[in-house]
Design a protein around this motif. Sequence first.
Motif, PDB file in Angstrom:
ATOM      1  N   LEU A   1      -3.910 -11.459   7.163  1.00 11.86           N
ATOM      2  CA  LEU A   1      -4.517 -12.298   6.128  1.00 11.86           C
ATOM      3  C   LEU A   1      -5.281 -13.463   6.766  1.00 11.86           C
ATOM      4  O   LEU A   1      -6.355 -13.838   6.305  1.00 11.86           O
ATOM      5  N   ALA A   2      -4.725 -13.997   7.852  1.00 12.95           N
ATOM      6  CA  ALA A   2      -5.420 -15.093   8.542  1.00 12.95           C
ATOM      7  C   ALA A   2      -6.736 -14.590   9.156  1.00 12.95           C
ATOM      8  O   ALA A   2      -7.769 -15.265   9.068  1.00 12.95           O
ATOM      9  N   LEU A   3      -6.672 -13.407   9.772  1.00 13.05           N
ATOM     10  CA  LEU A   3      -7.899 -12.841  10.360  1.00 13.05           C
ATOM     11  C   LEU A   3      -8.931 -12.557   9.262  1.00 13.05           C
ATOM     12  O   LEU A   3     -10.135 -12.724   9.456  1.00 13.05           O
ATOM     13  N   HIS A   4      -8.447 -12.151   8.100  1.00  5.16           N
ATOM     14  CA  HIS A   4      -9.334 -11.876   6.969  1.00  5.16           C
ATOM     15  C   HIS A   4      -9.986 -13.177   6.481  1.00  5.16           C
ATOM     16  O   HIS A   4     -11.192 -13.231   6.229  1.00  5.16           O
ATOM     17  N   ARG A   5      -9.183 -14.221   6.390  1.00  2.00           N
ATOM     18  CA  ARG A   5      -9.715 -15.533   5.963  1.00  2.00           C
ATOM     19  C   ARG A   5     -10.808 -16.010   6.919  1.00  2.00           C
ATOM     20  O   ARG A   5     -11.788 -16.611   6.503  1.00  2.00           O
TER      21      ARG A   5
ATOM     22  N   ARG B   1     -12.567  -7.416   7.939  1.00  2.00           N
ATOM     23  CA  ARG B   1     -13.110  -7.311   6.577  1.00  2.00           C
ATOM     24  C   ARG B   1     -12.462  -6.148   5.834  1.00  2.00           C
ATOM     25  O   ARG B   1     -11.927  -5.243   6.438  1.00  2.00           O
ATOM     26  N   GLY B   2     -12.528  -6.259   4.520  1.00  2.00           N
ATOM     27  CA  GLY B   2     -12.155  -5.122   3.677  1.00  2.00           C
ATOM     28  C   GLY B   2     -10.671  -4.896   3.487  1.00  2.00           C
ATOM     29  O   GLY B   2     -10.263  -3.804   3.096  1.00  2.00           O
ATOM     30  N   ILE B   3      -9.840  -5.892   3.762  1.00  2.00           N
ATOM     31  CA  ILE B   3      -8.419  -5.647   3.539  1.00  2.00           C
ATOM     32  C   ILE B   3      -8.047  -5.998   2.094  1.00  2.00           C
ATOM     33  O   ILE B   3      -8.640  -6.896   1.489  1.00  2.00           O
ATOM     34  N   PRO B   4      -7.092  -5.285   1.523  1.00  2.00           N
ATOM     35  CA  PRO B   4      -6.638  -5.625   0.162  1.00  2.00           C
ATOM     36  C   PRO B   4      -5.767  -6.881   0.210  1.00  2.00           C
ATOM     37  O   PRO B   4      -4.532  -6.804   0.286  1.00  2.00           O
ATOM     38  N   ALA B   5      -6.413  -8.034   0.189  1.00  2.00           N
ATOM     39  CA  ALA B   5      -5.727  -9.296   0.475  1.00  2.00           C
ATOM     40  C   ALA B   5      -4.584  -9.559  -0.513  1.00  2.00           C
ATOM     41  O   ALA B   5      -3.506 -10.019  -0.110  1.00  2.00           O
ATOM     42  N   ALA B   6      -4.820  -9.264  -1.795  1.00  2.00           N
ATOM     43  CA  ALA B   6      -3.786  -9.572  -2.804  1.00  2.00           C
ATOM     44  C   ALA B   6      -2.522  -8.750  -2.524  1.00  2.00           C
ATOM     45  O   ALA B   6      -1.402  -9.268  -2.601  1.00  2.00           O
ATOM     46  N   ARG B   7      -2.733  -7.474  -2.179  1.00  2.00           N
ATOM     47  CA  ARG B   7      -1.583  -6.601  -1.918  1.00  2.00           C
ATOM     48  C   ARG B   7      -0.843  -7.049  -0.656  1.00  2.00           C
ATOM     49  O   ARG B   7       0.386  -7.094  -0.618  1.00  2.00           O
TER      50      ARG B   7
ATOM     51  N   GLY C   1      -1.770  -2.734   8.448  1.00  2.00           N
ATOM     52  CA  GLY C   1      -1.301  -3.552   7.323  1.00  2.00           C
ATOM     53  C   GLY C   1      -0.864  -2.667   6.166  1.00  2.00           C
ATOM     54  O   GLY C   1       0.179  -2.893   5.541  1.00  2.00           O
ATOM     55  N   GLU C   2      -1.664  -1.632   5.897  1.00  2.00           N
ATOM     56  CA  GLU C   2      -1.312  -0.734   4.790  1.00  2.00           C
ATOM     57  C   GLU C   2      -0.020   0.014   5.101  1.00  2.00           C
ATOM     58  O   GLU C   2       0.821   0.206   4.224  1.00  2.00           O
ATOM     59  N   TYR C   3       0.127   0.391   6.366  1.00  2.00           N
ATOM     60  CA  TYR C   3       1.351   1.100   6.768  1.00  2.00           C
ATOM     61  C   TYR C   3       2.569   0.197   6.564  1.00  2.00           C
ATOM     62  O   TYR C   3       3.611   0.632   6.039  1.00  2.00           O
ATOM     63  N   VAL C   4       2.420  -1.060   6.958  1.00  2.00           N
ATOM     64  CA  VAL C   4       3.533  -2.001   6.805  1.00  2.00           C
ATOM     65  C   VAL C   4       3.877  -2.173   5.323  1.00  2.00           C
ATOM     66  O   VAL C   4       5.053  -2.175   4.940  1.00  2.00           O
ATOM     67  N   CYS C   5       2.857  -2.288   4.483  1.00  2.00           N
ATOM     68  CA  CYS C   5       3.118  -2.437   3.043  1.00  2.00           C
ATOM     69  C   CYS C   5       3.911  -1.236   2.500  1.00  2.00           C
ATOM     70  O   CYS C   5       4.776  -1.386   1.650  1.00  2.00           O
ATOM     71  N   ARG C   6       3.610  -0.066   3.025  1.00  2.00           N
ATOM     72  CA  ARG C   6       4.289   1.148   2.528  1.00  2.00           C
ATOM     73  C   ARG C   6       5.708   1.293   3.079  1.00  2.00           C
ATOM     74  O   ARG C   6       6.557   1.903   2.448  1.00  2.00           O
TER      75      ARG C   6
END
Lengths: 624, 160
Positions: A427-431, A436-442, A388-393
């Motif tokens: 985000l769905a898996l996080h919900r 756990r521990g993902i920066p959901a807002a970002r 997820g972080e890689y995709v954001c970058r």
Amino acid sequence: MTEAAPKIQDYAVIGNGRSAALVSRGGSIDWLCWPRFDSPSLFGALLDPRTGGSWGIAPALPAEVGRRYLDGTNVLETRFRTATGAATLTDFMTAVSEEDKRRLLLPEHELVRRAVCEEGEVELVVRFDPRPDYGRARARIRDAGALGLRIDMGSWLVALHGRAAFMPAEGGGVAARVRLRAGEAVAFALTFSAEAPGVVPHLGDAAGEKLALTAGWWRRWAARARYDGPHRDAVVRSALVLKLMSYAPSGAIVAAPTTSLPERAGGDLNWDYRFCWLRDAAFTARALFGLGYEEEAEAFCSWLLHATRLTRPELRVIYDVFGETVPRESDLPHLGGYGGSRPVRTGNGARGQVQLDVYGEVVEAVTHFAGRGRPLDRDTQAMLRHYGEYVCRHWEEPDNGIWEPRGERRHFTHSKLLCWVALDRLLALHRDGRVRGIPAARFAENRDRIRRDIEERGWNPKLECYTQVLGGETLDASVLQMAFLGFAGASSERMRQTYRRVVERLGAGPGLVYRYEQSLGGREGAFAMCSFWLADFLARGGGSEDEARESFASTLRYANDLGLFAEEIDPDTGEALGNFPQAFTHVGLINAALSLEERERRDCGRLTVAAAGGRPQAVREVRP
Amino acid sequence: MNFDDWLLWGFVGTVVLSVVVAAGQGFGLTRMNLPYLLGTMFTPDRDRAKLVGVGCHFLSGWAFALLYLAVFHSLGRATWWLGALAGVVHAAFVLAVGMPLLPALHPRMANEQHGPTVVRQLEPPGFLALHYGVGTPVAVLVAHMAFGAILGAFCDIDLR
């Protein structure tokens, strides 16, 4: 005995979950790589009839040929009828349960060919001409009497067992003639051993027992298919093909068992597909889970998590069956290529490409896996978080896209779509408390920005459709996946308009589409997988149930007589193009059928509600 | 043999060995994870397997340390380079013989003759454990050399 060079669709495939062979309509094994799918070929006449080597069993006289798979199996039966009689040739790789393996001492790999004369008298010509290492190595065939004809290949041993008086043949290899009268049979077994000493297989009655065990194993496996929709036979055949493409020791699934079958007759679009593409992951997971093959789906997801461990958070596009980097692309200049289509390639140059869509594919596949109630361990959670972080970058960067063109990187709409999928599913898996521990807002902010980008720049108001690249003018069938992946409803106005435009500009006849506009002038065939996407889209609400059924049936007509598909279809002749059989196409077939089945169930439920006087429910979008 | 040395330096050697292999994982050289491989012999739960595996790993580390000490005794000397040499032999045996045998011992590991039945199992390591990454032999070799060197350098073998 002469015959015209077989067309791609004239081949059948047999295998054992670790390797596969292609058998021509004329009874010749023209492709076999042992011990793995991506090993060098032992028989490669498919790519050069003079140099590649083959193993033929066919009547000496001209014959009418019919063939089929034994019901619910990957056991091939070819029937020859000549002026003097009729014979049936049964081809299979021994495939038995692990319990049976513990009970019987079986060779590591075994390909059995058994001919039975049913009427009159038939003289068979058996021509055995192995050419190891894609025909580059000379096969020294040594007659060891009862131990068979042996070919030592370093520490490996290939041996042919069977009763026939073999003599050196003109042009290479050995040949024998076997005369059978009604009721008589002859069996041959080709074995492979990497660990000496090799196992000498029993033939005669034992070949019949192996056939019974193998057919039984496949039938039990096929009977597990959980599918009650239309064209069940085609769906089960596709599942059987997919099973042949899977490598059981690791759970990986290769794209096809062949290399360099041309996507353009006589052309140079010849690639090695004997590897595993992450791109196919989400579709494959859905197909396997959808049909109830949970063990295969879980093994595949396990392989996915294991294979990607070395490069994470970056993902490669392709891996081999054990998750290693695929070899560099290289040519085999000594092979003339299928139908003169050169070069023949091994390895794959796409290995160095950047394809951002693979992140979405992997996350989506893991979501299918987790959706079945499987716990995700801490390592897997961390891995998903890093993706997820890689995709954001990186989502704003250009890439090579789903079709792997060898040109410059571009902003493909499909790649952005899969970046959106990666973040949306995380985000769905996080919900759900699975990751756990993902920066959901970002993640949420980036996901929403990707959506805006696709809606604003991926949509062309003049053409009224989503386009191949952001701000582009060209079409690409991959945007239909927006419905499959839940980005947009199939019944939404934009998707319906896009579907109409895709059919209008990329359509190649009933049930057929090209994958993108660049295919149109290049003598490339219609893309079979995309053609099944049409039916899938219609079944998901993009059209009526009847339209979906019709589209599905239209595409199905292009299967060969055994129900097998290549990657592409020549719209003019209906002939198969590209590597064969193609797992991705059969996955597309299964997924379209699953959508049809769900649509039928939904429409049926709605009718039942209406008939009972209740209010029909609004049509719900089908999510994968 | 000094019992305290064996316990202490067997433990330290195993820690260092684990760190080297884990570093190999971190740098993308190998997928080899010894505690995980050992732990999954007892449980399919990935998180639990790693915990159980760490315990097993230390027990086997002490067991192998005994073998190293026996070698030092028989040679009448213990030096870091002799230990590293023993580590090379140990690693070669593990990679060339132990790893290909592992599928026969491990209840949750597939072998290369497995199939077409698929069950969710660990991939077989193959010859030299190359299926776990082409850098695996290097990581395993360096780790075992470090293990042996520590034992050779710090264990008092008491030759009286």
